[in-house]
Design an enzyme around this catalytic site. Structure first.
Site, PDB file in Angstrom:
ATOM      1  N   GLU A   1       0.756  -1.057  -0.209  1.00 44.90           N
ATOM      2  CA  GLU A   1       0.149   0.108  -0.246  1.00 44.90           C
ATOM      3  C   GLU A   1       0.686   1.165   0.426  1.00 44.90           C
ATOM      4  OE1 GLU A   1      -3.669   2.077   1.902  1.00 44.90           O
ATOM      5  OE2 GLU A   1      -3.216  -0.133   3.243  1.00 44.90           O
TER       6      GLU A   1
ATOM      7  N   ASP B   1      -2.238  12.285  -3.956  1.00 46.06           N
ATOM      8  CA  ASP B   1      -2.610  14.139  -4.142  1.00 46.06           C
ATOM      9  C   ASP B   1      -2.741  13.981  -6.067  1.00 46.06           C
ATOM     10  OD1 ASP B   1      -2.022  16.469  -4.949  1.00 46.06           O
ATOM     11  OD2 ASP B   1      -0.715  16.562  -2.581  1.00 46.06           O
TER      12      ASP B   1
ATOM     13  N   ASP C   1     -10.912  10.372  -5.958  1.00 48.94           N
ATOM     14  CA  ASP C   1     -12.553  11.648  -6.471  1.00 48.94           C
ATOM     15  C   ASP C   1     -11.653  12.651  -6.840  1.00 48.94           C
ATOM     16  OD1 ASP C   1     -10.495  12.925  -4.793  1.00 48.94           O
ATOM     17  OD2 ASP C   1     -12.457  12.730  -3.536  1.00 48.94           O
TER      18      ASP C   1
ATOM     19  N   LYS D   1     -15.278   8.358   5.083  1.00 50.68           N
ATOM     20  CA  LYS D   1     -16.407   9.633   5.790  1.00 50.68           C
ATOM     21  C   LYS D   1     -16.311  10.791   4.951  1.00 50.68           C
ATOM     22  CE  LYS D   1     -13.888  11.932   9.327  1.00 50.68           C
ATOM     23  NZ  LYS D   1     -13.447  12.161  10.689  1.00 50.68           N
TER      24      LYS D   1
END
Length: 252
Positions: free
Chosen positions: A82, A157, A193, A229
């Site tokens: 990871e 990023d 995202d 979240k």
């Protein structure tokens, strides 16, 4: 930075003075691409205690020589790298869900390392080891060809400004190195995202001849990757999240 930045993302790294250095040849950035950006952060007392008590067992020393994963984990098991785990919530969730796999996790942000160690202690996890070092150097010097069963890169990023796009982690030379380190049938799972970065990821991963897309474009979110979240909040606001899952072709 992403808006808002998920705590489990690569951009939650903070550089230490000794964490920079060698980069795979040809990486498209004049100062060398790193797997982190500089970020301030305060280590809490609980994180400090976890670093002191659990660090000696779960944090590995960086060394420019091949890693003996069986010795590091005390067993032979599928190995997942990871790159960037932020505060480690997703990492701990996945490791708990997949006890049959071992997770080698790179992060230089000390509060994040302490937070993941705290979760390791709370959940009684034994299948995580942490390298508090730049993942690009770990990949270059500590991981042998065909040594990985999978790679996770969640929310790196995005470097939003066009003039900074060359600093993005997902670039052809690094992806080629990742493909080299994957076993045939091993997978590379990226998530972002930021749509322009998703589009670049799809182009770069699709351009690596040793990788094959598991989907027709973007992949459904694999069940092991939890929603953060921030991701849940973004989805409620109509923001997108894109997963990409590619696998290593069989050797010729």
């Amino acid at each position: 930075m992403q808006n808002p930045p998920p705590p489990s993302s690569c951009q939650d790294f903070a550089a230490s003075p000794s964490s920079g250095g060698g980069t795979p040849a040809g990486v498209a950035h004049p100062k060398g691409i790193r797997s982190y950006v500089r970020r301030a952060g305060r280590t809490t007392s609980g994180q400090s205690r976890a670093l002191e008590e659990l660090g000696p067992r779960f944090v590995l020393d960086y060394a420019p020589r091949p890693l003996d994963a069986a010795a590091a984990f005390g067993r032979s098991a599928p190995l997942i790298l990871e790159i960037g785990f932020g505060m480690g919530e997703a990492t701990a969730h996945i490791a708990q869900l997949r006890p049959q796999d071992d997770f080698l996790c790179c992060e230089v942000h000390e509060p994040g390392v302490g937070a993941l160690l705290k979760r390791i202690g709370e959940l009684g996890l034994t299948n995580i080891r942490i390298l508090q070092h730049d993942a690009v150097e770990v990949l270059e010097h500590m991981l042998a060809p065909a040594s990985l069963d999978g790679v996770h890169i969640f929310f790196p990023d995005p470097w939003h400004k066009k003039r900074h796009n060359k600093r993005r982690l997902i670039q052809p030379p690094l992806v080629a190195r990742l493909a080299d380190r994957l076993k045939p049938g091993g997978y590379l799972h990226c998530a972002t995202d930021w749509q322009p970065y998703a589009e670049q990821m799809l182009e770069v991963l699709g351009g690596e001849p040793r990788l094959v897309n598991t989907a027709d474009g973007y992949a459904p979110r694999p069940g092991y990757r939890p929603l953060t979240k921030f991701e849940n909040r973004g989805l409620r606001l109509g923001h997108g999240v894109w997963d990409l899952v590619f696998t290593r072709r069989p050797l010729d």
